[in-house]
Design an enzyme around this catalytic site. Structure first.
Site, PDB file in Angstrom:
ATOM      1  N   ASN A 393       0.813  -1.214   0.000  1.00  0.00           N
ATOM      2  CA  ASN A 393       0.000   0.000   0.000  1.00  0.00           C
ATOM      3  C   ASN A 393       0.850   1.268   0.000  1.00  0.00           C
ATOM      4  OD1 ASN A 393      -2.088   1.882   0.295  1.00  0.00           O
ATOM      5  ND2 ASN A 393      -3.264   0.544   1.619  1.00  0.00           N
ATOM      6  N   ASP A 394       1.429   1.610   1.137  1.00  0.00           N
ATOM      7  CA  ASP A 394       2.169   2.870   1.248  1.00  0.00           C
ATOM      8  C   ASP A 394       3.336   2.959   0.270  1.00  0.00           C
ATOM      9  OD1 ASP A 394       0.518   3.708   3.360  1.00  0.00           O
ATOM     10  OD2 ASP A 394       1.709   2.571   4.804  1.00  0.00           O
ATOM     11  N   VAL A 395       3.973   1.820  -0.026  1.00  0.00           N
ATOM     12  CA  VAL A 395       5.163   1.835  -0.882  1.00  0.00           C
ATOM     13  C   VAL A 395       4.818   2.007  -2.355  1.00  0.00           C
ATOM     14  CG1 VAL A 395       6.479   0.442   0.737  1.00  0.00           C
ATOM     15  CG2 VAL A 395       5.198  -0.685  -1.083  1.00  0.00           C
ATOM     16  N   ALA A 434       0.658   3.631   7.215  1.00  0.00           N
ATOM     17  CA  ALA A 434       0.919   5.045   7.461  1.00  0.00           C
ATOM     18  C   ALA A 434      -0.371   5.821   7.718  1.00  0.00           C
ATOM     19  CB  ALA A 434       1.664   5.664   6.278  1.00  0.00           C
TER      20      ALA A 434
END
Length: 464
Positions: A393-395, A434
């Site tokens: 997700n965040d990456v 995050a």
């Protein structure tokens, strides 16, 4: 066993630990590195047994606690799932720190047992070493407990901040240094206990302001702290193996933390000092207006990938949770039979700890030459037909490059959005660790596959 002979075998174990680290630096030699590490630890334990004395009462205690601790460790190792590995590592770090504190306390209360002098007249060098070991160990213990609670979800992954926090951290840090100096002059037990207590508090205050997006760096940093704590106690005990091992763990952990901070565009000193000077990393405000998304099913995904010339797999924590690595390997094998070129893109902080995705893919026997780090593969997304994002997700969030207000702004991310088509496997549109919305969900070239990662991948294999 004589002191010289013990030192010789401890030196051999130290060399084996160095070879273990070298082996673990590459997937191809990691198994051999593990064997070196096991051999080094076995030698250290045997030498310690022989040093205590086979017929002494101390031997019985060592054996008893080794059996108890070893049994607990083995039970945990067999039972713990890969998804819980990050918090397990944090938990083990806390035990290393606590062990250092206990040894320092023992050495301070009974210095004659360690040949360090007598109570009130401990050798100056030994007093400094045990004080530093106790302080670093206490910080490691309490900091690791907070990291464990955050990773386990018992405590919120959001940064916990308050006014004057960094000033308090600075004051407490200086207080520890002053108290160590004063302890060397007075050798007062009250001062020693004050150092330990303040260090426990510092460990908590250093970790609570660090947000979920930086947790992989925290794990690596705490690993480094545990090593330095062990090295400090090694000097106190005059144990060569402990000094070498602690120094290896401390330095390698620090280097890994620096590499990860660089990979996330974070300041190394900001992180190790508890976010000093960092931008506010409060969880991003999720824009909850209903944005249009395109969703599909396994048949849609199979059609797109089967007709592609190249597919890049982007694994993340969602793959770990679903234990989908073996199904993913089956899907890739099916694609290869159709002449599709497949590769894997690994972000440095994908998952919850360093190397999390690499371990999972290795478990599924994914060839090492198909796995690429961010710097090696990021330019390939522009020429890729399909990117299959499985729980990352965040990456993969493009706002890291476009929104200065985002808590992950400036962090290098995988350029998944540049692919012709993006297949994003996720249970829902919920934010990542995050705590921010992923703009990739709403791109025109993204097809959301709402399902458990393992189940969806298995259905795609059937459709292929």
């Amino acid at each position: 066993m004589s002191a010289n002979l013990s030192a010789f075998f401890y030196l051999i174990s130290g060399i084996l630990f160095i070879l273990a680290l070298r082996g673990l630096s590459s997937p191809e030699t990691s198994r051999q590195g593990n064997y070196f590490g096991i051999a080094g630890m076995a030698i250290s334990i045997i030498v310690t047994f022989l040093s205590v004395g086979i017929f002494g009462s101390g031997f019985i205690y060592v054996l008893l606690f080794l059996v108890i601790g070893g049994s607990i460790g083995a039970f945990i190792a067999f039972k713990i799932p890969m998804t819980a590995m990050p918090e397990l590592v944090a938990g083990f770090h806390s035990l290393v720190g606590l062990a250092a504190v206990f040894v320092a306390i023992s050495a301070f209360l009974k210095p004659e047992a360690f040949d360090l002098g007598i109570v009130g007249d401990i050798k100056l060098a030994s007093l400094i070493e045990m004080s530093l070991g106790a302080a670093i160990g206490a910080i490691t213990f309490s900091g690791s407990i907070i990291a464990f609670l955050k990773l386990r979800g018992i405590m919120s992954g959001a940064p916990i901040t308050f006014k004057g926090q960094h000033i308090i951290n600075l004051f407490l840090g200086l207080a520890i240094i002053f108290l160590i100096y004063y302890l060397c002059l007075s050798q007062s037990s009250n001062i020693f206990w004050s150092i330990v207590l303040i260090s426990f508090i510092v460990g908590v205050l250093l970790i609570i302001p660090i947000g979920g997006a930086d947790m992989p760096v925290v794990i690596s940093m705490l690993n480094s702290y545990s090593g330095w704590a062990a090295a400090g106690i090694g000097f106190t005990l005059e144990n060569t193996a402990l000094i070498i091992t602690g120094a290896l763990v401390g330095s390698s952990g620090a280097i890994l933390s620096y590499i990860m901070c660089k990979g996330m565009n974070r300041s190394f000193f900001n992180v190790i000092l508890g976010g000093w000077g960092a931008a506010d990393q409060a969880l991003g405000k999720n824009n909850k207006e209903q944005k249009p998304v395109k969703s599909g099913n396994a048949d849609d995904a199979a059609f797109l990938m089967k007709n592609a010339s190249s597919v890049i797999i982007v694994p993340g924590y969602g793959m770990a949770v679903a234990q989908a690595q073996h199904a993913l390997r089956e899907m890739v094998d099916a694609l290869k039979k159709n002449g599709v070129k497949v590769s894997y893109a690994i972000h440095p902080v994908a998952g919850r700890m360093p190397g999390h995705m690499n371990v999972l893919l290795a478990e599924a026997n994914v060839p090492y030459d198909e796995v690429f780090e961010l710097e090696e593969i990021n330019n390939d997304f522009a020429n890729c037909d399909v990117a299959y994002v499985i729980g990352a997700n965040d990456v993969t969030n493009p706002v890291a490059k476009s929104d200065p207000q985002s808590p992950i702004y400036g962090m290098p991310v995988l350029d998944v959005e540049k692919s012709k088509s993006v297949l994003f496997v996720k249970r829902s549109l919920s934010p990542g660790y995050a705590g921010i919305d992923n703009d990739l969900f709403y791109r025109d070239n993204t097809l959301m596959l709402f399902a458990d990662a393992k189940k969806m991948t298995e259905e795609i294999v059937k459709s292929l």
